[in-house]
Design an enzyme around this catalytic site. Structure first.
Site, mmCIF file in Angstrom:
data_model
loop_
_atom_site.group_PDB
_atom_site.id
_atom_site.type_symbol
_atom_site.label_atom_id
_atom_site.label_comp_id
_atom_site.label_asym_id
_atom_site.label_seq_id
_atom_site.Cartn_x
_atom_site.Cartn_y
_atom_site.Cartn_z
ATOM 1 N N HIS A 191 6.148 2.286 -9.092
ATOM 2 C CA HIS A 191 6.741 2.835 -7.868
ATOM 3 C C HIS A 191 8.168 3.244 -8.175
ATOM 4 O O HIS A 191 8.988 2.412 -8.547
ATOM 5 C CB HIS A 191 6.709 1.765 -6.759
ATOM 6 N N SER A 250 3.239 2.837 4.999
ATOM 7 C CA SER A 250 3.923 3.180 6.251
ATOM 8 C C SER A 250 4.957 4.271 5.994
ATOM 9 O O SER A 250 5.563 4.334 4.934
ATOM 10 C CB SER A 250 4.619 1.950 6.843
ATOM 11 N N ARG A 261 14.145 -2.231 -2.861
ATOM 12 C CA ARG A 261 13.110 -3.252 -2.625
ATOM 13 C C ARG A 261 12.521 -3.785 -3.929
ATOM 14 O O ARG A 261 11.648 -4.643 -3.919
ATOM 15 C CB ARG A 261 11.981 -2.658 -1.767
ATOM 16 N N THR A 276 5.054 -3.526 -1.160
ATOM 17 C CA THR A 276 6.252 -4.368 -1.123
ATOM 18 C C THR A 276 5.878 -5.825 -0.893
ATOM 19 O O THR A 276 6.478 -6.733 -1.458
ATOM 20 C CB THR A 276 7.173 -3.914 0.036
ATOM 21 N N HIS A 304 -3.982 5.701 -5.736
ATOM 22 C CA HIS A 304 -2.900 4.846 -5.210
ATOM 23 C C HIS A 304 -3.062 4.718 -3.693
ATOM 24 O O HIS A 304 -2.530 5.519 -2.927
ATOM 25 C CB HIS A 304 -1.545 5.482 -5.560
ATOM 26 N N ASP A 320 -0.997 7.605 -1.457
ATOM 27 C CA ASP A 320 -0.237 6.447 -0.937
ATOM 28 C C ASP A 320 -0.865 5.986 0.389
ATOM 29 O O ASP A 320 -0.185 5.399 1.233
ATOM 30 C CB ASP A 320 1.242 6.803 -0.736
ATOM 31 N N GLY A 378 3.168 -1.451 4.171
ATOM 32 C CA GLY A 378 4.272 -1.464 5.122
ATOM 33 C C GLY A 378 4.824 -2.845 5.374
ATOM 34 O O GLY A 378 4.878 -3.681 4.480
ATOM 35 N N GLY A 379 5.231 -3.081 6.615
ATOM 36 C CA GLY A 379 5.857 -4.351 6.971
ATOM 37 C C GLY A 379 7.359 -4.350 6.764
ATOM 38 O O GLY A 379 8.022 -5.355 6.990
ATOM 39 N N GLU A 380 7.906 -3.207 6.362
ATOM 40 C CA GLU A 380 9.340 -3.173 6.044
ATOM 41 C C GLU A 380 10.216 -3.097 7.293
ATOM 42 O O GLU A 380 11.434 -3.152 7.199
ATOM 43 C CB GLU A 380 9.647 -2.020 5.091
HETATM 44 ZN ZN ZN Z 1 5.179 2.922 -3.694
#
Ligand code: ZN
Length: 387
Positions: A193, A287, A161, A97, A59, A283, A66-68
């Site tokens: 997730h 982020s 999300r 995401t 994974h 992961d 990221g980008g959240e």
């Molecule tokens: Zn995840």
């Protein structure tokens, strides 16, 4: 062609003092006292070194995630050297995401690039969303027509999300992944997730109870993210399901109740979970917010592929898990669950992916992928194109 002499081998089962003959990118023989004619091939005396299968990280946001926190918080792509330093020779890439500014086509290209640079790579089709976005029009078509696609994910559940799929919508995703897997001879795993939401694993439990899809079709990840989800994960695994721990973390997350992977592995084993049902992934390149003492966001950190081995090693050194047992969560277990042929085991006929560990400290001293040295005597020998 190469002969490693007198390593202490873990296949991952303990095999004792062993010689390993490597040719054509494969392990040709793995047994004690292999003799070859003088000058036949390079012979490396490796007494005092532990040899284990190359690690599988199932994974990784290899194109960045990221980008959240807005555009400036999009994380960068994985570098080849990060994987090498972590002993990771097989990677499964996924989007996260963001399935708009990150694409599956980009993920596939990145996976091919890392393969050109010496690693073994696969990808999940889709991202957080349901309906699932694919490359060729459906999950089944992606599985059947694109070699690197081995399943779907990470589809988000119990998270703010998530696209909040209904039972029927999610069942259809799992059904398509199962059918595509059966027809292509791949795992067709649904990588799920799991967020912090109170619904936890309830949708997966309902699917297992109300459809014919077996629990083994799912691989819920981030199972250690809070104590409640972790408890549900124990019950899920004891009921025959698989659970995946996320090794990247920050002190803030642990302070808030995230279960440290090494200790969590010990706890699951003590609770009677079959080790064959547990995997670790990093992961990587996701982020992670880093907060100050007042809870203000200081900066964003990046999840690291190198965290994978740190947690397996800690399980051995701090939490008393046997090396042969702990190794399985990053070698033979993901290879079996994800149907990665030739991976995760030091046996004749397998790919020549291996990691050499210092026998005292368990530090990574050597990494070989496909029979080529990527790290030797602690020195990284390969670099990505732009490193
Ligand atoms: Zn995840």
């Amino acid at each position: 062609m190469l002969l490693l002499k007198n390593v202490d081998a873990y296949t991952p089962a303990p095999a004792g003092r062993t010689d390993i003959l490597i040719a054509g990118g494969r392990l040709v023989r793995v047994e004690a006292d292999i003799r070859v004619p003088e000058g036949f091939c390079e012979v490396v005396e490796a007494g005092g070194v532990i040899a284990v299968p190359g690690f599988i990280d199932g994974h990784v946001h290899m194109t960045g995630g990221g980008g959240e926190g807005g555009y400036a918080t999009r994380t960068p792509e994985l570098l080849l050297s990060d994987a090498i330093k972590g002993g990771v020779t097989t990677i499964v890439g996924c989007l996260g995401t963001d399935g708009v500014t990150r694409s599956l086509e980009g993920l596939l290209a990145k996976a091919r690039g890392l393969a050109d640079e010496g690693l073994s790579t696969f990808i999940y089709t889709g991202h957080y969303s349901v309906p699932v976005q694919t490359i060729t029009g459906s999950i089944e078509r992606d599985l059947l027509l694109i070699d690197k696609v081995i399943g779907v994910g990470e589809v988000a559940l119990s998270d703010h999300r998530s696209t909040q799929p209904t039972f029927d919508e999610f069942a259809r995703v799992a059904a398509q992944s199962r059918r595509g897997g059966i027809l292509s001879g791949k795992a067709g795993v649904v990588n799920v997730h799991m967020g912090d939401g109170l619904r936890g694993l309830s949708l997966l439990r309902r699917l297992a109870a109300e459809t014919e899809i077996p629990v083994t079709q799912f691989l819920p990840t981030h199972i250690n993210r809070n104590p409640t989800l972790f408890g549900e994960g124990i019950a899920w695994a004891k009921g025959g399901g698989f659970v995946d721990f996320t090794t990247s973390t920050v002190p803030q997350f642990l302070a808030e109740g995230e279960v440290k992977c090494s200790a969590g592995l010990r706890r699951m084993l003590d609770a009677g979970v079959d080790i064959g049902h547990i995997t670790f992934t990093s992961d990587g390149q996701g982020s992670m917010p880093d907060f100050d003492a007042q809870g203000r966001l200081k900066r964003l950190d990046i999840a690291r592929v190198t965290s994978l081995w740190v947690e397996v090693r800690d399980a051995v050194q701090q939490d008393g898990v046997a090396l042969a047992t702990a190794l399985r969560v990053v070698t033979s277990n993901p290879a079996r669950i994800l149907k990665l042929t030739g991976k995760g085991q030091l046996v004749a006929g397998a790919d020549a992916d291996l990691v050499l560990l210092d026998a005292d400290t368990l530090a990574i001293r050597g990494v070989m992928a496909g029979g080529a040295w990527l790290m030797r005597d602690g020195h990284v020998l390969a670099a990505g194109t732009f490193e």
